[in-house]
Enzyme design. Structure first.
Site, mmCIF file in Angstrom:
data_model
loop_
_atom_site.group_PDB
_atom_site.id
_atom_site.type_symbol
_atom_site.label_atom_id
_atom_site.label_comp_id
_atom_site.label_asym_id
_atom_site.label_seq_id
_atom_site.Cartn_x
_atom_site.Cartn_y
_atom_site.Cartn_z
ATOM 1 N N CYS A 3 -20.318 -10.576 -17.746
ATOM 2 C CA CYS A 3 -19.518 -10.838 -18.733
ATOM 3 C C CYS A 3 -19.609 -10.518 -19.964
ATOM 4 O O CYS A 3 -20.679 -9.215 -20.179
ATOM 5 C CB CYS A 3 -19.218 -12.758 -18.960
ATOM 6 S SG CYS A 3 -20.598 -13.072 -18.987
ATOM 7 N N ARG A 9 -19.784 -17.123 -18.596
ATOM 8 C CA ARG A 9 -19.876 -16.751 -17.197
ATOM 9 C C ARG A 9 -20.541 -16.421 -16.134
ATOM 10 O O ARG A 9 -20.774 -17.198 -15.417
ATOM 11 C CB ARG A 9 -18.290 -16.330 -17.454
ATOM 12 C CG ARG A 9 -16.845 -16.512 -18.301
ATOM 13 C CD ARG A 9 -15.886 -15.234 -18.621
ATOM 14 N NE ARG A 9 -16.427 -14.817 -19.470
ATOM 15 C CZ ARG A 9 -15.566 -13.940 -20.511
ATOM 16 N NH1 ARG A 9 -14.228 -13.812 -19.791
ATOM 17 N NH2 ARG A 9 -16.547 -13.264 -21.195
ATOM 18 N N ASP A 119 -11.966 -17.114 -21.040
ATOM 19 C CA ASP A 119 -13.589 -17.226 -21.799
ATOM 20 C C ASP A 119 -13.487 -18.332 -22.159
ATOM 21 O O ASP A 119 -12.921 -19.201 -23.335
ATOM 22 C CB ASP A 119 -13.313 -15.893 -22.946
ATOM 23 C CG ASP A 119 -15.270 -15.743 -23.691
ATOM 24 O OD1 ASP A 119 -15.967 -16.364 -23.318
ATOM 25 O OD2 ASP A 119 -15.104 -15.434 -24.407
HETATM 26 P P1 4NP Z 1 -19.780 -14.666 -22.045
HETATM 27 O O1 4NP Z 1 -19.029 -16.301 -23.251
HETATM 28 O O2 4NP Z 1 -18.955 -13.106 -22.136
HETATM 29 O O3 4NP Z 1 -18.479 -15.802 -21.157
HETATM 30 O O4 4NP Z 1 -20.850 -15.172 -22.216
HETATM 31 C C1 4NP Z 1 -18.828 -15.185 -24.604
HETATM 32 C C2 4NP Z 1 -20.215 -15.906 -24.841
HETATM 33 C C3 4NP Z 1 -20.876 -15.733 -26.245
HETATM 34 C C4 4NP Z 1 -19.613 -14.847 -27.069
HETATM 35 C C5 4NP Z 1 -17.780 -14.444 -26.461
HETATM 36 C C6 4NP Z 1 -18.194 -14.725 -25.166
HETATM 37 N N1 4NP Z 1 -19.946 -14.338 -28.237
HETATM 38 O O5 4NP Z 1 -18.736 -13.899 -29.204
HETATM 39 O O6 4NP Z 1 -20.101 -14.656 -28.586
#
Ligand code: 4NP
Length: 148
Positions: A3, A9, A119
């Site tokens: 991800c 995720r 997300d």
């Molecule tokens: P992930 O979610 O891709 O599911 O781990 C996110 C975690 C952090 C961020 C974006 C999505 N961020 O912008 O810091």
């Protein structure tokens, strides 16, 4: 399992698939990574940990890392949790990218959809439960698919 941040995720997907694979006697090596660097070295988001724990899965020991071009050599299958992630996997892989190994994660439960796991980062805790359900269902499909 890939991800963006490797804290919301894909850590759930790593934990759930490891759990289901072990329960089904499979010695798969399951790992996760993110295409962005913001959270390298961090444990999974507390709500990701919480929803996993509520379902009997401990993901507290995971540590975020960035997706690497070498992952194309290390793994047989690479699952992109979302559209933007799919494109970044290709970009980061550069000359080492083997796109035949990359699949949209949700295509395993919704073939041909090229759908993204939402997300949950910007939303509320309930979003993590919804994401868990999607991931759990899809991981069950993956385990059955690779069983005789
Ligand atoms: P992930 O979610 O891709 O599911 O781990 C996110 C975690 C952090 C961020 C974006 C999505 N961020 O912008 O810091």
């Amino acid at each position: 399992m890939v991800c963006l941040g490797n804290i919301c995720r894909s850590p759930i997907a790593e934990g759930v698939l490891k759990h289901k694979a072990a329960k089904n006697g499979k010695n798969w090596i399951v790992d996760s990574a993110g295409t962005e660097s913001y959270h390298i070295g961090e444990a999974p988001h507390r709500f990701s940990q919480k929803i996993c724990r509520a379902n009997g899965i401990d993901i507290s020991g995971q540590c975020a890392r960035k997706f690497s071009p070498d992952d194309f050599e290390r793994y047989d299958k690479i699952y992109a949790m979302a559209d933007d992630v799919y494109r970044e996997i290709k970009r980061i892989g550069g000359g080492k990218a083997i796109m035949s190994k990359v699949e949209y994660f949700l295509n395993e439960s919704m073939p041909g959809s090229n759908a993204s796991v939402p997300d949950p980062w910007y939303g509320e805790e309930s979003g993590y439960a919804e994401v868990f359900e999607l991931i759990d269902k899809t991981c069950s499909t993956i385990v059955s698919k690779y069983s005789i």
